[in-house]
Design a protein around this motif. Structure first.
Motif, short mmCIF file in Angstrom:
data_model
loop_
_atom_site.label_atom_id
_atom_site.label_comp_id
_atom_site.label_asym_id
_atom_site.label_seq_id
_atom_site.Cartn_x
_atom_site.Cartn_y
_atom_site.Cartn_z
N SER A 112 -2.64 4.47 -16.60
CA SER A 112 -3.35 4.76 -15.61
C SER A 112 -2.17 4.50 -14.48
CB SER A 112 -4.53 3.97 -15.26
OG SER A 112 -4.72 4.17 -14.68
N ASN A 113 -2.33 5.74 -13.75
CA ASN A 113 -1.46 5.87 -12.74
C ASN A 113 -2.35 5.65 -11.46
OD1 ASN A 113 -2.39 8.75 -12.66
ND2 ASN A 113 -0.95 9.72 -12.03
N PHE A 114 -3.45 5.59 -11.89
CA PHE A 114 -4.37 5.20 -10.39
C PHE A 114 -4.23 3.76 -9.55
CE2 PHE A 114 -8.65 4.04 -8.35
CZ PHE A 114 -8.69 5.48 -7.85
N ILE A 115 -4.18 3.45 -8.81
CA ILE A 115 -3.44 2.69 -8.19
C ILE A 115 -4.43 2.37 -6.54
CG2 ILE A 115 -0.97 3.33 -8.85
CD1 ILE A 115 -0.53 3.51 -5.53
N LEU A 116 -5.29 2.82 -5.82
CA LEU A 116 -6.07 2.82 -4.69
C LEU A 116 -7.12 1.51 -5.10
CD1 LEU A 116 -8.37 6.47 -4.30
CD2 LEU A 116 -6.06 5.40 -3.65
N ASP A 117 -7.24 0.90 -6.29
CA ASP A 117 -7.89 -0.22 -6.01
C ASP A 117 -6.87 -1.62 -6.05
OD1 ASP A 117 -10.33 0.80 -6.41
OD2 ASP A 117 -10.24 0.39 -9.48
N ASP A 118 -5.90 -1.59 -6.74
CA ASP A 118 -4.90 -2.24 -7.00
C ASP A 118 -4.23 -2.50 -5.38
OD1 ASP A 118 -4.13 -2.22 -9.53
OD2 ASP A 118 -3.18 -0.73 -9.94
N LEU A 119 -3.99 -0.96 -4.30
CA LEU A 119 -3.79 -1.33 -3.45
C LEU A 119 -4.73 -1.87 -2.52
CD1 LEU A 119 -2.43 1.96 -2.49
CD2 LEU A 119 -1.37 0.55 -2.04
N GLU A 120 -5.65 -2.02 -2.69
CA GLU A 120 -7.62 -2.68 -2.15
C GLU A 120 -7.25 -3.88 -2.18
OE1 GLU A 120 -9.77 -1.79 0.87
OE2 GLU A 120 -9.63 0.16 -0.38
N THR A 121 -7.10 -4.23 -3.44
CA THR A 121 -7.24 -5.42 -3.43
C THR A 121 -5.19 -6.49 -2.89
OG1 THR A 121 -7.81 -5.43 -5.61
CG2 THR A 121 -6.43 -7.28 -5.45
N ILE A 122 -4.29 -5.89 -2.63
CA ILE A 122 -3.17 -6.63 -2.67
C ILE A 122 -3.64 -6.33 -1.12
CG2 ILE A 122 -0.71 -5.83 -1.89
CD1 ILE A 122 -0.76 -3.92 -4.68
N LEU A 123 -3.99 -5.79 -0.22
CA LEU A 123 -4.00 -5.63 1.10
C LEU A 123 -5.63 -6.86 1.09
CD1 LEU A 123 -3.86 -1.92 1.93
CD2 LEU A 123 -2.09 -3.17 2.04
N LYS A 124 -5.85 -6.53 0.73
CA LYS A 124 -6.77 -7.90 1.13
C LYS A 124 -6.10 -9.74 0.35
CE LYS A 124 -11.27 -5.86 0.17
NZ LYS A 124 -12.19 -6.05 -0.41
N ASN A 125 -4.93 -9.63 -0.31
CA ASN A 125 -4.28 -10.94 -1.00
C ASN A 125 -3.74 -11.03 0.26
OD1 ASN A 125 -5.72 -10.26 -3.27
ND2 ASN A 125 -3.99 -10.12 -4.63
N ILE A 126 -2.65 -10.05 0.51
CA ILE A 126 -1.85 -10.53 1.83
C ILE A 126 -2.76 -11.52 2.76
CG2 ILE A 126 -0.03 -9.12 3.21
CD1 ILE A 126 0.24 -7.19 1.65
N ALA A 159 -8.28 12.63 -6.64
CA ALA A 159 -7.19 13.70 -5.11
C ALA A 159 -6.85 12.45 -4.08
CB ALA A 159 -8.16 14.62 -4.58
N LYS A 160 -7.84 11.54 -3.96
CA LYS A 160 -7.53 10.36 -3.06
C LYS A 160 -6.17 10.07 -3.75
CE LYS A 160 -12.13 9.41 -1.53
NZ LYS A 160 -12.89 8.86 -1.44
N ASN A 161 -6.34 9.44 -4.83
CA ASN A 161 -5.43 9.19 -4.94
C ASN A 161 -3.85 9.57 -5.54
OD1 ASN A 161 -4.27 6.58 -7.27
ND2 ASN A 161 -3.33 7.69 -8.63
N GLU A 162 -4.03 11.01 -5.95
CA GLU A 162 -2.35 11.71 -6.05
C GLU A 162 -2.00 11.88 -5.20
OE1 GLU A 162 -3.71 15.75 -7.52
OE2 GLU A 162 -4.04 14.54 -9.40
N LEU A 163 -2.52 11.82 -3.35
CA LEU A 163 -2.31 12.13 -2.22
C LEU A 163 -1.26 10.65 -1.67
CD1 LEU A 163 -2.15 13.64 0.14
CD2 LEU A 163 -4.23 12.83 0.79
N ILE A 164 -1.69 9.80 -2.03
CA ILE A 164 -1.89 7.98 -1.24
C ILE A 164 -0.73 8.03 -2.42
CG2 ILE A 164 -1.95 5.51 -1.25
CD1 ILE A 164 -3.01 7.07 0.99
#
Length: 528
Positions: A112-126, A159-164
């Motif tokens: 999977s190359n879907f990263i939106l959920d990962d990004l959301e989690t990472i930014l909260k983890n910081i 589409a959001k994932n591809e753009l980001i």
């Protein structure tokens, strides 16, 4: 970094911004671009620190650490403790920018190359990594403006994932050279983007950005006599003005920064800007509140104060403020519809005895009467605070073409018997770039030199007015009263004008005869 390298970097960054440019306004896409650059910085900063300081004697690097390692949890725990103490935050190896950027652009089958959920989690983890530590306030809700669910990014999740993913991949290609301690490539890049976004944001730009040339001028003024250890901006916007003062100091000077900002989004940008420029979390204190109504640095004094407050802003001007230490000495409050002097009074209350403050204001503060006239008189006659008045060119700020000035104030003035006036608004004192006027390096140098040298008079540019002269002008500080910029017109030779008119008349008669001849040949009536 050479000018050519800087130009190439700026082009790359602007190309990345253009990926989002067609989707939303400058005010929207700046939050994404600046937010992702900040995330990239945090990732590279933590890698550099851990690899060079904590793992320098190991045979692996931070990015190599994974869950298959026997002491994975314990190792991460130890690294996190030391890293949060030094940097103020923590990221796991699989939360690094480069890891996520590669995952988002991975086209391997079955992965999977879907990263939106990962990004959301990472930014909260910081943010959560700072909880209960000294740096908590500096990272709290720092990424709240980076909305990965916004429909502006695309109609579908794909589409959001591809753009980001595309934005992250392009950013991942840029080397910000954090290992080079003599360069501030990322900081300069950030400043460039903030300035570019400001130029496209119209009137709203004034909320977060002071043109670099004006920032440089203010910075050089407040550092011209001594090196400040503490710097304060009560309307700090993106923090660029504070950082510009630091740039005017020798590199071995590390001042502490204090600021307050009303707009939440801009407050987040200011904290990011501080961290990204390498300011340690213990060395800055930025607050999010209304400076006049709810000041957050009560009782503190600062060596240097700089500000570009919102011009003629509205404020409550409640009678309660007549007993506030910031305003009580003056006997009157600034008008509800013009808070300019309220900001000045607030700044003076925080100015150290040997400190210097420089504030950008509309020209009206120099001559308006009523309460403002009363306050101005008190500052001059009773306190002798005003050291210099500097007139700037019109149309120098984003979103407004009004002429502005800089007031320089001190509590203990070296020259208590006069006020220096500088008129830097003439056409010879700036450069016109498109629809914006800009101060050139030589213009800034001229202003600063004039301020420091404090000559009695420079024809059509500056004048040192005695307090007695100011008193005779009823404390009106309008610059043309003191700096004569009148240009005498050349004498008109009436005999020459008469001869020219006669020559024109002869020429017109000759032309009329020629036209009449052509009309006769064509058999039509003449037009006169």
């Amino acid at each position: 970094m050479s000018d050519e390298q800087k130009r190439i970097l700026q082009e790359k960054l602007w190309a990345i911004a253009n990926i989002l440019r067609g989707k939303m306004t400058a005010d929207d896409y700046k939050d994404y671009i600046l937010g992702f650059i900040f995330y990239k910085y945090l990732s590279e900063k933590i890698e550099l620190f851990i690899n060079t300081e904590l793992l320098s004697e190991d045979d692996f690097e931070f990015a190599d650490i994974n869950e298959s390692m026997e002491d994975y949890e314990e190792l991460l725990k130890d690294l996190q403790k030391d890293t949060v103490e030094e940097l103020g935050y923590f990221l796991k190896p699989n939360e690094l920018f480069s890891y996520i950027a590669k995952k988002g652009n991975n086209e391997s089958e079955g992965e999977s190359n879907f990263i939106l959920d990962d990004l959301e989690t990472i930014l909260k983890n910081i943010e959560s990594s700072t909880m209960g530590t000294e740096s908590q306030e500096d990272y709290e809700n720092l990424f709240e403006d980076l909305d990965l669910t916004s429909s502006k990014l695309g109609k579908s999740e794909k589409a959001k994932n591809e753009l980001i993913a595309k934005v992250l991949a392009k950013l991942d290609e840029i080397d910000f050279k954090l290992h080079d301690t003599n360069a501030d490539i990322l900081g300069d890049a950030y400043e460039f983007l903030i300035g570019e976004f400001a130029s496209g944001a119209g009137k709203k730009a004034g909320e977060f950005y002071t043109p670099q040339e004006v920032s440089t001028l203010l910075a050089q003024i407040v550092t011209s006599k001594r090196k400040p250890a503490t710097i304060y901006d009560p309307t700090c916007g993106s923090g660029s003005l504070l950082l510009r003062v630091a740039k005017a100091l020798p590199k071995d000077e590390h001042p502490k920064f204090y600021g307050q900002e009303l707009t939440r989004t801009t407050y987040n940008l200011a904290r990011m800007n501080m961290i990204l420029h390498g300011v340690h979390y213990r060395d800055f204190d930025i607050k999010n509140e209304d400076t006049l109504e709810h000041p957050q640095h009560r009782g503190m004094e600062f060596d240097a104060i700089v500000a570009n407050p919102p011009f003629s802003a509205h404020w409550s001007a409640r009678e309660l403020f007549l007993s506030d230490d910031r305003f009580s000495h003056y006997g009157k409050l600034a008008p509800k519809t013009k808070a300019d002097f309220a900001f000045v009074q607030h700044m003076i209350s925080h100015l150290a005895e040997n400190g210097t403050m420089a504030v950008v204001l509309p020209h009206g503060v120099l001559f308006r009467g009523a309460a403002e006239g009363h306050i101005r008189k008190y500052m001059i006659e009773d306190r002798n605070y005003i050291d210099a008045v500097i007139g700037l060119p019109a149309n120098i700020f984003f979103g407004t073409g009004i002429p502005t000035c800089i007031l320089v104030l001190k509590k203990c003035r070296e020259n208590p018997n006069d006020i220096l006036f500088i008129d830097a608004s003439g056409e010879d004192n700036f450069d016109k770039v498109k629809n914006q006027n800009k101060l050139r390096p030589e213009d800034i140098e001229k202003i600063v030199k004039t301020y420091k040298d404090r000559e009695q008079k420079i024809d059509k540019y500056s004048y040192r007015a005695t307090i007695e002269e100011i008193r005779e002008n009823d404390y009106n500080l309008n610059i043309p009263r003191y700096v004569d910029t009148f240009e005498e017109e050349e004498e008109v030779d009436l005999d020459v004008v008469s001869s020219e008119l006669k020559a024109l008349e002869v020429g017109m008669n000759t032309t009329d005869e020629t036209i009449a001849k052509f009309c006769d040949e064509l058999g039509i009536a003449t037009p006169f």
